[in-house]
Design an enzyme around this catalytic site. Structure first.
Site, PDB file in Angstrom:
ATOM      1  N   ARG A 155       0.838  -1.210   0.000  1.00 12.65           N
ATOM      2  CA  ARG A 155       0.000   0.000   0.000  1.00 12.65           C
ATOM      3  C   ARG A 155       0.863   1.247   0.000  1.00 12.65           C
ATOM      4  NH1 ARG A 155      -2.888   3.959   2.774  1.00 12.65           N
ATOM      5  NH2 ARG A 155      -5.018   4.216   2.005  1.00 12.65           N
ATOM      6  N   CYS A 156       1.909   1.249   0.829  1.00 14.17           N
ATOM      7  CA  CYS A 156       2.819   2.410   0.883  1.00 14.17           C
ATOM      8  C   CYS A 156       3.415   2.714  -0.488  1.00 14.17           C
ATOM      9  CB  CYS A 156       3.974   2.135   1.845  1.00 14.17           C
ATOM     10  SG  CYS A 156       3.578   2.309   3.584  1.00 14.17           S
ATOM     11  N   MET A 157       3.706   1.668  -1.248  1.00 13.13           N
ATOM     12  CA  MET A 157       4.446   1.836  -2.508  1.00 13.13           C
ATOM     13  C   MET A 157       3.531   2.106  -3.696  1.00 13.13           C
ATOM     14  SD  MET A 157       7.502  -0.995  -2.256  1.00 13.13           S
ATOM     15  CE  MET A 157       6.393  -2.417  -2.215  1.00 13.13           C
TER      16      MET A 157
END
Length: 406
Positions: A395-397
């Protein structure tokens, strides 16, 4: 005309912006990685290979993948965009007028793909092909940075986040990340894909000092039904939440913002490192952080453009009401207390939902992935031995540009 709209966390993901790690990670050293918000140096080649597999998994799920460096290079092909970005990233006040002018002149003559790499990966004094007579250059070592690298661009989720029919171009909390926002400002202003598209810029596009009103996309979850869940972490402040909420309500893009307090420490950097939406009624949670006693507020439109702010009890009850579900299923991080802490650190909770009940996550988090599987959630595994050391999961990426609503 292109439609940029993110209506949920779990609807079919259609378009996404990623950043393949390259030059910026090569700049990480044991002596500078802490200042650049990394815990360690990564193997750049291996991280790149793992990222390629992540991108391919998304393409295999019919998601259109855009890469930040390519999009930035295409933006730099527009003369006005190049002039603005160089003026902001290589300013007279950063480098002094004479040296800044030399650096801008040097960069402006490079191919756009190379400028984009430097805007993300940085530039050292030793890489400048000529030496003028100026004090800044005269006092620097060859390995000192003229332009600092931005290795955290890997986490495209944070720098800008799409919420329903618009985007927040986020004022970042840490100095090591603040220049990322300029790259995204240029993209959303001038790139042909966005220039004439119909979307709102809620926040962060103005030329001003946002002071304490920082917000990062890892704390913002578009849970659907006109609701937005935001974590107030070490990177996202109540002030930032209020500004974004006011803009969402002004443009009638959301009906409610649910804001919850998170601990201010590294292992819980953003809300999505401890809680993500996986299916209509299902969230992953790390219970050591996402406890029943976390403070929770509900923000709704008030009269005359003001906010109505009410403190709530158990945040899960507030989410259930917003989503119109009787009871949320909370899948906790897997294993015993030691394994759960390890897997949360390795982003077991930070999964990217591709469509309801199907998520992308690191294959190394075996105990948590097993719990997801038993709960009926399909995990599309990606390697993360190197990528995961950056302390960010799928999700962060990823910065979704288009995703269906509930």
């Amino acid at each position: 005309m292109s439609t940029f709209y993110v209506g949920s966390e779990i609807g079919q993901l259609r378009r996404v912006l990623l950043h393949r790690p390259e030059l910026s990670l090569k700049r990480l050293t044991p002596s500078n990685c802490q200042d650049l918000l990394f815990d360690d140096v990564l193997s750049v080649e291996r991280a790149g290979e793992e990222h390629d597999q992540f991108a391919q998994v998304l393409r295999d799920q019919d998601v259109e993948v855009f890469l930040l460096r390519d999009v930035l290079a295409e933006t730099l092909a527009i003369a006005e965009a190049k002039e603005w970005l160089l003026a902001n990233q290589v300013s007279d006040y950063r480098l002094g007028p004479s040296f800044a002018n030399d650096v801008r002149r040097y960069l402006s003559e490079l191919p756009n793909t190379e400028i984009a790499s430097i805007m993300i990966g940085g530039l050292t004094f030793g890489e400048m092909p000529f030496s003028g007579v100026n004090m800044v250059q005269g006092m620097a070592n060859e390995s000192d940075f003229i332009i600092n690298p931005l290795p955290n661009h890997l986490f495209t989720r944070d720098t800008s986040c799409w919420v329903y029919g618009g985007v927040s171009i986020n004022p970042m909390a840490k100095p090591a990340r603040q220049r990322e926002t300029n790259n995204l400002k240029a993209i959303y202003r001038w790139h042909p894909m966005f220039k004439d598209a119909d979307f709102i810029k809620y926040y962060g596009d103005e030329e001003r000092n946002y002071d304490n009103s920082s917000i990062e996309g890892g704390d913002v979850e578009v849970i659907g039904n006109g609701a937005v869940l935001i974590g107030m972490s070490e990177r996202t402040t109540p002030q930032g939440v209020e500004h974004l909420a006011r803009q969402l309500f002004k443009h009638e893009q959301a009906k409610q913002v649910i804001a919850i307090e998170l601990p201010h420490h590294r292992s819980c950097m953003h809300l999505d490192t401890v809680m993500t939406h996986m299916d209509y009624d299902t969230f992953s949670v790390y219970p050591e952080v996402v406890r029943k006693d976390v403070k929770c507020w509900s923000l709704t439109p008030g009269t005359a453009g003001n906010l109505s702010v009410k403190e709530k009890g158990y945040f899960v009850t507030a989410i259930e009401k917003a989503l119109g579900v009787d009871q949320l299923k909370l899948i906790t991080t897997g294993g015993d207390s030691f394994e759960a802490e390890r897997e949360q650190w390795n982003d077991a909770n930070n999964v990217l939902t591709v469509r309801p009940g199907v998520v992308v996550g690191y294959e190394r988090n075996v105990y948590t992935n097993e719990k997801y599987d038993k709960a009926g959630i399909t995990v599309l595994p990606i390697p993360g031995d190197e990528l995961g050391r950056g302390r960010g999961g799928a999700r962060c990426m990823s910065c979704p540009l288009e995703r269906d609503g509930l």
